[in-house]
Motif scaffolding. Structure first.
Motif, PDB file in Angstrom:
ATOM      1  N   LEU A  11       0.793  -1.254   0.085  1.00  0.00           N
ATOM      2  CA  LEU A  11      -0.088  -0.229   0.040  1.00  0.00           C
ATOM      3  C   LEU A  11       0.890   1.383   0.047  1.00  0.00           C
ATOM      4  N   ALA A  12       1.858   1.210   0.512  1.00  0.00           N
ATOM      5  CA  ALA A  12       2.900   2.512   0.587  1.00  0.00           C
ATOM      6  C   ALA A  12       3.252   3.091  -0.591  1.00  0.00           C
ATOM      7  N   PRO A  13       3.990   2.271  -1.757  1.00  0.00           N
ATOM      8  CA  PRO A  13       3.861   2.958  -2.855  1.00  0.00           C
ATOM      9  C   PRO A  13       2.720   3.497  -3.482  1.00  0.00           C
ATOM     10  N   ARG A  14       1.379   2.957  -3.255  1.00  0.00           N
ATOM     11  CA  ARG A  14       0.003   3.554  -4.023  1.00  0.00           C
ATOM     12  C   ARG A  14      -0.232   4.789  -3.263  1.00  0.00           C
ATOM     13  N   LEU A  15       0.069   4.867  -2.044  1.00  0.00           N
ATOM     14  CA  LEU A  15      -0.148   6.009  -1.320  1.00  0.00           C
ATOM     15  C   LEU A  15       0.606   7.129  -1.833  1.00  0.00           C
ATOM     16  N   CYS A  16       1.998   6.847  -2.115  1.00  0.00           N
ATOM     17  CA  CYS A  16       2.987   7.821  -2.568  1.00  0.00           C
ATOM     18  C   CYS A  16       2.516   8.179  -3.825  1.00  0.00           C
ATOM     19  N   GLN A  18      -0.231   8.461  -5.237  1.00  0.00           N
ATOM     20  CA  GLN A  18      -1.636   8.890  -5.210  1.00  0.00           C
ATOM     21  C   GLN A  18      -1.494  10.437  -4.473  1.00  0.00           C
ATOM     22  N   GLY A  19      -0.159  10.701  -4.049  1.00  0.00           N
ATOM     23  CA  GLY A  19      -0.027  12.119  -3.628  1.00  0.00           C
ATOM     24  C   GLY A  19      -0.727  12.322  -2.085  1.00  0.00           C
ATOM     25  N   CYS A  20      -0.682  11.105  -1.434  1.00  0.00           N
ATOM     26  CA  CYS A  20      -1.313  11.045   0.098  1.00  0.00           C
ATOM     27  C   CYS A  20      -0.486  11.459   1.136  1.00  0.00           C
ATOM     28  N   ILE A  21       0.667  11.483   0.768  1.00  0.00           N
ATOM     29  CA  ILE A  21       1.745  11.555   2.019  1.00  0.00           C
ATOM     30  C   ILE A  21       1.401  12.873   2.511  1.00  0.00           C
ATOM     31  N   PRO A  22       1.464  14.245   1.947  1.00  0.00           N
ATOM     32  CA  PRO A  22       1.230  15.229   2.575  1.00  0.00           C
ATOM     33  C   PRO A  22       0.049  15.569   3.670  1.00  0.00           C
ATOM     34  N   HIS A  23      -1.186  14.531   2.923  1.00  0.00           N
ATOM     35  CA  HIS A  23      -2.369  14.471   3.837  1.00  0.00           C
ATOM     36  C   HIS A  23      -1.931  13.936   5.393  1.00  0.00           C
ATOM     37  N   VAL A  24      -1.244  12.723   5.236  1.00  0.00           N
ATOM     38  CA  VAL A  24      -0.803  12.124   6.252  1.00  0.00           C
ATOM     39  C   VAL A  24       0.016  13.104   7.316  1.00  0.00           C
ATOM     40  N   VAL A  25       0.990  13.561   6.795  1.00  0.00           N
ATOM     41  CA  VAL A  25       2.099  14.800   7.478  1.00  0.00           C
ATOM     42  C   VAL A  25       1.080  15.630   7.964  1.00  0.00           C
ATOM     43  N   GLY A  26      -0.006  15.998   7.487  1.00  0.00           N
ATOM     44  CA  GLY A  26      -0.836  17.341   8.114  1.00  0.00           C
ATOM     45  C   GLY A  26      -1.643  16.854   9.223  1.00  0.00           C
ATOM     46  N   LEU A  27      -1.701  15.503   9.191  1.00  0.00           N
ATOM     47  CA  LEU A  27      -2.501  14.933  10.593  1.00  0.00           C
ATOM     48  C   LEU A  27      -1.497  15.074  11.914  1.00  0.00           C
ATOM     49  N   LEU A  28      -0.231  15.196  11.643  1.00  0.00           N
ATOM     50  CA  LEU A  28       0.447  15.250  12.762  1.00  0.00           C
ATOM     51  C   LEU A  28       0.033  16.834  13.661  1.00  0.00           C
ATOM     52  N   LYS A  29      -0.708  17.623  13.083  1.00  0.00           N
ATOM     53  CA  LYS A  29      -0.652  18.873  13.618  1.00  0.00           C
ATOM     54  C   LYS A  29      -2.229  18.808  14.234  1.00  0.00           C
ATOM     55  N   SER A  30      -2.980  17.674  14.150  1.00  0.00           N
ATOM     56  CA  SER A  30      -4.108  17.750  14.875  1.00  0.00           C
ATOM     57  C   SER A  30      -4.258  17.855  16.136  1.00  0.00           C
ATOM     58  N   PRO A  31      -5.369  18.492  16.562  1.00  0.00           N
ATOM     59  CA  PRO A  31      -5.325  18.660  18.054  1.00  0.00           C
ATOM     60  C   PRO A  31      -5.635  17.598  19.033  1.00  0.00           C
ATOM     61  N   VAL A  32      -6.133  16.248  18.006  1.00  0.00           N
ATOM     62  CA  VAL A  32      -6.667  15.218  18.869  1.00  0.00           C
ATOM     63  C   VAL A  32      -5.414  14.274  18.817  1.00  0.00           C
ATOM     64  N   GLN A  36      -2.773  12.218  15.960  1.00  0.00           N
ATOM     65  CA  GLN A  36      -1.435  12.501  15.804  1.00  0.00           C
ATOM     66  C   GLN A  36      -0.678  11.128  15.813  1.00  0.00           C
ATOM     67  N   GLY A  37      -1.047  10.201  17.088  1.00  0.00           N
ATOM     68  CA  GLY A  37      -0.454   8.986  17.186  1.00  0.00           C
ATOM     69  C   GLY A  37      -0.540   8.014  15.902  1.00  0.00           C
ATOM     70  N   ASN A  38      -1.644   7.894  15.483  1.00  0.00           N
ATOM     71  CA  ASN A  38      -2.047   7.413  14.064  1.00  0.00           C
ATOM     72  C   ASN A  38      -1.214   7.627  12.959  1.00  0.00           C
ATOM     73  N   ALA A  39      -0.938   8.978  13.003  1.00  0.00           N
ATOM     74  CA  ALA A  39      -0.312   9.696  11.821  1.00  0.00           C
ATOM     75  C   ALA A  39       1.084   9.229  11.818  1.00  0.00           C
ATOM     76  N   ALA A  40       1.451   9.516  12.980  1.00  0.00           N
ATOM     77  CA  ALA A  40       3.015   9.152  13.375  1.00  0.00           C
ATOM     78  C   ALA A  40       3.528   7.698  12.965  1.00  0.00           C
ATOM     79  N   LEU A  41       2.342   6.973  13.390  1.00  0.00           N
ATOM     80  CA  LEU A  41       2.682   5.317  13.046  1.00  0.00           C
ATOM     81  C   LEU A  41       2.350   5.283  11.728  1.00  0.00           C
ATOM     82  N   CYS A  42       1.693   5.837  10.877  1.00  0.00           N
ATOM     83  CA  CYS A  42       1.476   5.555   9.358  1.00  0.00           C
ATOM     84  C   CYS A  42       2.938   6.194   8.870  1.00  0.00           C
ATOM     85  N   ILE A  43       3.344   7.161   9.257  1.00  0.00           N
ATOM     86  CA  ILE A  43       4.760   7.876   8.520  1.00  0.00           C
ATOM     87  C   ILE A  43       5.799   6.972   9.008  1.00  0.00           C
TER      88      ILE A  43
END
Length: 113
Positions: A11-16, A18-32, A36-43
């Motif tokens: 899946l990682a190459p497909r996410l790459c 499709q341009g999804c990586i910036p969206h996952v990175v943006g989730l690091l700044k979530s107030p929840v 944040q934890g799930n975004a860090a895990l995904c990264i």
């Protein structure tokens, strides 16, 4: 969740592509914290793939939020951020940003020589 449930390397190459990586990175700044934890895990998982690691390294928005989480949080959230940082550190540009922001101490807590 899909990333963690997919076959290794599938899946990682497909996410790459499709341009999804910036969206996952943006989730690091979530107030929840769970977001944040799930975004860090995904990264951390994305950083296992060489192409994804290159895309993550090109982002100016990934190292600093992970360092903030690793320094200011505790438990699984901190561990997920530290693991993601350790995997990002395989890239020289990310490693330099981690060092410049005094992040090596947190990595040493989680990465055993």
């Amino acid at each position: 969740t899909l990333l963690l449930q997919s076959a290794p390397g599938e899946l990682a190459p497909r996410l790459c592509e499709q341009g999804c990586i910036p969206h996952v990175v943006g989730l690091l700044k979530s107030p929840v914290e769970s977001v944040q934890g799930n975004a860090a895990l995904c990264i951390g998982e994305l950083a296992r793939d060489a192409r994804c690691l290159a895309v993550l390294a090109a982002s100016q928005e990934v190292v600093e939020p992970l360092l903030a989480i690793a320094h200011k949080r505790t438990g699984a959230l901190q561990r997920n951020a530290a693991i993601a940082l350790a995997r990002l550190a395989k890239n020289p540009h990310c490693l330099a940003r981690i060092r410049d922001n005094h992040g090596m101490q947190i990595l040493m807590q989680y990465v055993k020589p």
